[in-house]
Scaffold this motif. Structure first.
Motif, PDB file in Angstrom:
ATOM      1  N   THR A 328      37.844  56.299  42.837  1.00  0.00           N
ATOM      2  CA  THR A 328      37.679  54.876  42.434  1.00  0.00           C
ATOM      3  C   THR A 328      37.687  54.572  40.831  1.00  0.00           C
ATOM      4  O   THR A 328      37.329  55.746  40.236  1.00  0.00           O
ATOM      5  CB  THR A 328      36.279  54.511  42.926  1.00  0.00           C
ATOM      6  N   CYS A 329      37.876  53.668  40.207  1.00  0.00           N
ATOM      7  CA  CYS A 329      37.780  53.365  38.966  1.00  0.00           C
ATOM      8  C   CYS A 329      36.353  53.040  38.332  1.00  0.00           C
ATOM      9  O   CYS A 329      35.495  52.782  39.372  1.00  0.00           O
ATOM     10  CB  CYS A 329      38.600  52.112  38.375  1.00  0.00           C
ATOM     11  N   GLY A 385      45.701  39.495  38.173  1.00  0.00           N
ATOM     12  CA  GLY A 385      44.892  39.814  39.367  1.00  0.00           C
ATOM     13  C   GLY A 385      43.540  40.469  39.156  1.00  0.00           C
ATOM     14  O   GLY A 385      43.043  40.345  37.880  1.00  0.00           O
ATOM     15  N   VAL A 386      42.830  41.050  39.919  1.00  0.00           N
ATOM     16  CA  VAL A 386      41.697  41.597  39.801  1.00  0.00           C
ATOM     17  C   VAL A 386      41.572  42.974  39.194  1.00  0.00           C
ATOM     18  O   VAL A 386      42.579  43.712  39.387  1.00  0.00           O
ATOM     19  CB  VAL A 386      40.946  41.799  41.241  1.00  0.00           C
ATOM     20  N   GLU A 388      39.893  45.830  39.110  1.00  0.00           N
ATOM     21  CA  GLU A 388      39.719  46.991  39.904  1.00  0.00           C
ATOM     22  C   GLU A 388      40.804  47.041  40.878  1.00  0.00           C
ATOM     23  O   GLU A 388      41.331  48.270  40.892  1.00  0.00           O
ATOM     24  CB  GLU A 388      38.316  46.928  40.676  1.00  0.00           C
ATOM     25  N   ASP A 389      41.605  46.221  41.381  1.00  0.00           N
ATOM     26  CA  ASP A 389      42.724  46.282  42.187  1.00  0.00           C
ATOM     27  C   ASP A 389      44.117  46.924  41.235  1.00  0.00           C
ATOM     28  O   ASP A 389      44.592  47.653  41.587  1.00  0.00           O
ATOM     29  CB  ASP A 389      43.275  45.031  42.674  1.00  0.00           C
ATOM     30  N   ALA A 390      44.016  46.424  40.101  1.00  0.00           N
ATOM     31  CA  ALA A 390      45.164  46.752  39.256  1.00  0.00           C
ATOM     32  C   ALA A 390      44.622  48.329  38.760  1.00  0.00           C
ATOM     33  O   ALA A 390      45.746  49.228  38.592  1.00  0.00           O
ATOM     34  CB  ALA A 390      45.431  45.941  37.952  1.00  0.00           C
ATOM     35  N   GLY A 392      42.632  50.619  39.817  1.00  0.00           N
ATOM     36  CA  GLY A 392      42.587  51.653  40.629  1.00  0.00           C
ATOM     37  C   GLY A 392      44.112  51.851  41.431  1.00  0.00           C
ATOM     38  O   GLY A 392      44.405  53.093  41.491  1.00  0.00           O
ATOM     39  N   GLY A 393      44.870  50.872  41.443  1.00  0.00           N
ATOM     40  CA  GLY A 393      46.307  51.256  41.664  1.00  0.00           C
ATOM     41  C   GLY A 393      47.006  51.825  40.863  1.00  0.00           C
ATOM     42  O   GLY A 393      47.781  52.761  41.318  1.00  0.00           O
ATOM     43  N   GLU A 398      49.779  53.906  42.944  1.00  0.00           N
ATOM     44  CA  GLU A 398      50.243  53.003  44.119  1.00  0.00           C
ATOM     45  C   GLU A 398      51.164  52.096  43.197  1.00  0.00           C
ATOM     46  O   GLU A 398      51.293  51.776  42.037  1.00  0.00           O
ATOM     47  CB  GLU A 398      48.957  52.098  44.399  1.00  0.00           C
ATOM     48  N   ILE A 400      51.940  48.504  42.448  1.00  0.00           N
ATOM     49  CA  ILE A 400      51.199  46.983  42.065  1.00  0.00           C
ATOM     50  C   ILE A 400      52.286  46.208  41.271  1.00  0.00           C
ATOM     51  O   ILE A 400      51.881  45.200  40.634  1.00  0.00           O
ATOM     52  CB  ILE A 400      50.115  47.324  41.049  1.00  0.00           C
ATOM     53  N   MET A 403      51.307  42.658  41.279  1.00  0.00           N
ATOM     54  CA  MET A 403      50.703  41.899  40.464  1.00  0.00           C
ATOM     55  C   MET A 403      51.363  41.565  39.189  1.00  0.00           C
ATOM     56  O   MET A 403      50.877  41.061  38.055  1.00  0.00           O
ATOM     57  CB  MET A 403      49.340  42.831  40.086  1.00  0.00           C
TER      58      MET A 403
END
Length: 420
Positions: A328-329, A385-386, A388-390, A392-393, A398, A400, A403
């Motif tokens: 996790t970030c 975008g969010v 944490e999504d960016a 973390g990806g 991952e 992304i 985004m």
């Protein structure tokens, strides 16, 4: 050290069961749109050009290559084949070739290209002892080419229809001629598209043979969804065999092509191993220059939840790291932005502020800060975008791209906006 040209598995049928190749996916952009190509999809069970699970910087690519050679010592060839076109990404392509040649002086180097922007780089390709180049030439007649190519972008200008085909074909044939003048082995790929160019492949073979091409690869086109040609059936084995027989009167044939991915590695025809794909994923998570100690990412955000602030308007940046144990970030700290004004001095100060960051995420960025930060090793990423999504990806390697602002630029959609 003399390069062992006979160890190239794509050009020498006798070597394909013994020696492996690796494609380094460092070239995301493409400068033409073929009506059979869609690079939006990536399935690891799908072998076709134009797809790659990850994208790498030149430094990441060298790191990956070192790990790959440890896993598969029989790799004799390093190639660059996309997932776009190598010479639509010339800086990344040439830097990767330089790094590999320096680290592995005995390695064969090859490039696969559409040929549009090949000419300016042939001299350095020869200096780097790039021994093999493949050009995909699907037509000699511009009327046939106009059916295959939706658009061609050259020197920041868009071309369509006959004009586009004439430009592309001219550059391809001139590039082939110059490769042979410098003693570089040249393979021509011609994709057989039923009802479009199947009647024309012999003409292609005759023409490229007259210019010195060494080998011809007549390969069946791959039916891909969401393309102009999605309703065209793939050629039958009988059609392919007949065309190969006819064109063999002009050139030796490559008949073992596996229509490789832009991240293909190992023996031709074998799937990429899980261990090798983990090496690729690991490299993609490193800083663009893996020797840099850059464990963080910076974010421009108005409220600390979304990536939603322009780089030049941010008065402070949020710094994030990554906990590999929990995957996790984690938020590290807030850093104030340099004072406004001062031109490039401000962006140079920002580069120092981000000296431990591999990239900065914002909703917009100008050309000057992007150039300065990129030169200092900080990748400027324009996303929405969010956070944490960016974050973390990116840390997990991952995809992304969903985004990314103006996603049409990344979908090879035929808009002319540019792929990658």
């Amino acid at each position: 050290m003399a390069l062992k040209l006979e160890n190239h598995p794509c050009f020498n049928d006798a070597s394909r069961h013994t020696f492996g190749r690796i494609h380094l996916p460092v070239a995301p952009k493409c400068n033409i749109q073929c009506n059979y190509c869609n690079r939006k999809f990536d399935c690891m069970n799908e072998n076709r050009p134009g797809v790659s699970s990850k994208l790498l910087s030149p430094g990441q690519a060298l790191h990956y290559l070192k790990g790959a050679v440890e896993l598969s010592p029989n790799i004799s060839v390093v190639g660059i084949a996309g997932p776009g076109d190598p010479f639509a990404n010339p800086d990344e392509t040439m830097e990767t070739l330089r790094l590999v040649r320096k680290e592995y002086p005995e390695m064969l180097l090859c490039v696969a290209t559409n040929g549009l922007n090949l000419l300016p780089y042939i001299d350095e390709l020869a200096e780097l002892e790039v021994s093999h180049v493949t050009i995909t030439i699907n037509a000699i007649d511009p009327a046939v080419g106009a059916e295959i190519y939706a658009w061609v972008r050259h020197e920041k200008k868009m071309h369509r229809d006959i004009e586009a085909a004439e430009l592309l074909i001219g550059k391809q044939l001139e590039g082939l001629k110059e490769l042979k003048a410098r003693g570089i082995t040249a393979k021509v790929n011609t994709i057989i598209i039923p009802g479009v160019n199947d009647h024309h492949v012999e003409t292609v073979a005759r023409t490229v043979a007259s210019l010195g091409a060494d080998i011809l690869n007549c390969l069946p086109y791959y039916n891909t969804k969401e393309t102009v040609f999605e309703n065209i059936d793939e050629p039958t084995p009988a059609m392919v065999a007949e065309i190969q027989k006819t064109t063999s009167e002009y050139l030796p044939q490559m008949k073992h092509c596996a229509r490789c991915r832009a991240d293909a590695v190992g023996i031709i025809g074998e799937m990429n191993s899980d261990d090798m794909m983990e090496k690729l994923s690991e490299a993609s998570r490193l800083p663009k220059n893996p020797d840099d100690n850059r464990p963080y990412l910076a974010v421009a955000s108005m409220e600390g939840v979304l990536v939603n602030q322009h780089l030049g308007e941010a008065d402070r940046f949020l710094i994030y790291g990554f906990d590999s144990k929990s995957n996790t970030c984690r938020f590290i700290e807030t850093r104030p932005a340099p004072p406004t004004g001062g031109g490039n001095e401000r962006w140079e100060a920002l580069a120092k502020l981000f000296s431990d960051c591999r990239g900065v995420l914002s909703s917009g960025a100008g050309g000057s800060p992007t150039k300065v930060l990129n030169a200092s090793g900080v990748e400027v990423m324009v996303l929405e975008g969010v956070i944490e999504d960016a974050i973390g990806g990116l840390f997990r390697g991952e995809d992304i791209r969903h985004m990314t602002k103006n996603t049409s630029r990344h979908a090879c959609s035929g808009t002319g906006g540019g792929c990658g």
